[in-house]
Design a protein around this motif. Sequence first.
Motif, mmCIF file in Angstrom:
data_model
loop_
_atom_site.group_PDB
_atom_site.id
_atom_site.type_symbol
_atom_site.label_atom_id
_atom_site.label_comp_id
_atom_site.label_asym_id
_atom_site.label_seq_id
_atom_site.Cartn_x
_atom_site.Cartn_y
_atom_site.Cartn_z
ATOM 1 N N ALA A 48 0.849 -1.189 0.000
ATOM 2 C CA ALA A 48 0.000 0.000 0.000
ATOM 3 C C ALA A 48 0.883 1.235 0.000
ATOM 4 O O ALA A 48 2.025 1.187 0.467
ATOM 5 N N GLY A 49 0.338 2.332 -0.514
ATOM 6 C CA GLY A 49 1.071 3.573 -0.513
ATOM 7 C C GLY A 49 0.141 4.759 -0.391
ATOM 8 O O GLY A 49 -1.045 4.669 -0.747
ATOM 9 N N ILE A 50 0.687 5.856 0.118
ATOM 10 C CA ILE A 50 -0.089 7.081 0.239
ATOM 11 C C ILE A 50 0.803 8.230 -0.203
ATOM 12 O O ILE A 50 1.946 8.362 0.245
ATOM 13 N N ASP A 51 0.285 9.041 -1.119
ATOM 14 C CA ASP A 51 1.135 10.101 -1.646
ATOM 15 C C ASP A 51 1.056 11.349 -0.767
ATOM 16 O O ASP A 51 0.360 11.376 0.245
ATOM 17 N N GLY A 54 -2.357 12.616 0.110
ATOM 18 C CA GLY A 54 -3.289 11.731 0.798
ATOM 19 C C GLY A 54 -3.935 10.678 -0.062
ATOM 20 O O GLY A 54 -4.690 9.838 0.441
ATOM 21 N N GLY A 55 -3.660 10.682 -1.359
ATOM 22 C CA GLY A 55 -4.190 9.643 -2.230
ATOM 23 C C GLY A 55 -3.541 8.307 -1.935
ATOM 24 O O GLY A 55 -2.340 8.235 -1.687
ATOM 25 N N SER A 56 -4.337 7.231 -1.938
ATOM 26 C CA SER A 56 -3.819 5.927 -1.544
ATOM 27 C C SER A 56 -3.961 4.903 -2.671
ATOM 28 O O SER A 56 -4.831 5.010 -3.535
ATOM 29 N N THR A 57 -3.086 3.923 -2.626
ATOM 30 C CA THR A 57 -3.035 2.835 -3.602
ATOM 31 C C THR A 57 -2.797 1.534 -2.849
ATOM 32 O O THR A 57 -2.005 1.521 -1.903
ATOM 33 N N TYR A 58 -3.473 0.469 -3.296
ATOM 34 C CA TYR A 58 -3.334 -0.830 -2.647
ATOM 35 C C TYR A 58 -3.117 -1.926 -3.686
ATOM 36 O O TYR A 58 -3.656 -1.862 -4.800
ATOM 37 N N VAL A 59 -2.391 -2.942 -3.285
ATOM 38 C CA VAL A 59 -2.340 -4.146 -4.099
ATOM 39 C C VAL A 59 -3.691 -4.847 -3.958
ATOM 40 O O VAL A 59 -4.352 -4.747 -2.918
ATOM 41 N N ASP A 60 -4.118 -5.538 -4.995
ATOM 42 C CA ASP A 60 -5.463 -6.120 -5.009
ATOM 43 C C ASP A 60 -5.715 -7.054 -3.828
ATOM 44 O O ASP A 60 -6.828 -7.108 -3.291
ATOM 45 N N VAL A 62 -5.006 -6.941 -0.813
ATOM 46 C CA VAL A 62 -5.294 -6.352 0.510
ATOM 47 C C VAL A 62 -6.431 -5.341 0.460
ATOM 48 O O VAL A 62 -6.818 -4.814 1.514
ATOM 49 N N LYS A 63 -6.948 -5.059 -0.710
ATOM 50 C CA LYS A 63 -8.044 -4.089 -0.821
ATOM 51 C C LYS A 63 -9.238 -4.542 0.020
ATOM 52 O O LYS A 63 -9.641 -5.690 -0.023
ATOM 53 N N GLY A 64 -9.774 -3.604 0.780
ATOM 54 C CA GLY A 64 -10.901 -3.911 1.641
ATOM 55 C C GLY A 64 -10.498 -4.462 2.998
ATOM 56 O O GLY A 64 -11.340 -4.576 3.893
ATOM 57 N N ARG A 65 -9.230 -4.803 3.169
ATOM 58 C CA ARG A 65 -8.746 -5.346 4.447
ATOM 59 C C ARG A 65 -7.729 -4.426 5.114
ATOM 60 O O ARG A 65 -7.684 -4.359 6.338
ATOM 61 N N PHE A 66 -6.906 -3.771 4.307
ATOM 62 C CA PHE A 66 -5.862 -2.891 4.824
ATOM 63 C C PHE A 66 -6.224 -1.439 4.510
ATOM 64 O O PHE A 66 -6.788 -1.141 3.458
ATOM 65 N N THR A 67 -5.820 -0.550 5.413
ATOM 66 C CA THR A 67 -6.005 0.878 5.198
ATOM 67 C C THR A 67 -4.727 1.613 5.570
ATOM 68 O O THR A 67 -4.220 1.455 6.684
ATOM 69 N N ILE A 68 -4.228 2.397 4.634
ATOM 70 C CA ILE A 68 -3.055 3.211 4.901
ATOM 71 C C ILE A 68 -3.512 4.635 5.195
ATOM 72 O O ILE A 68 -4.464 5.136 4.590
#
Length: 121
Positions: A48-51, A54-60, A62-68
Amino acid sequence: VQLQACGGGLVQAGGSLRLSCAASGRTFSNYAMGWFRQAPGKERKFVAGIDWSGGSTYVDSVKGRFTISRDNAKNTVYLQMSSLKPEDTAVYYCAARTLWVSTDPLTYEYWGQGTQVTVSS
């Protein structure tokens, strides 16, 4: 930028953990922050990453399970992990690069020391 990651541990499948990464040394708000993980014998991979804005990106996976998230006042980035699975077991690293998130670990300039996450079945 110096990065210090913490918060790993042993948790049962379905459980939760929150990783933290504290930064020092430069203007934290100018940096994109990424979380990567590396399982034994495998390559380090983007999670996961956050620019800087504040925009965030996740690998598929972990989507819906992880929050950065990030708190620029505390120079800290967080990774809230829920519904953990055994396949999430790895050493988790935080990393920093200028402005925008990248999924390529080679583009990150600064790295923390890693924190172990172990999910038991």
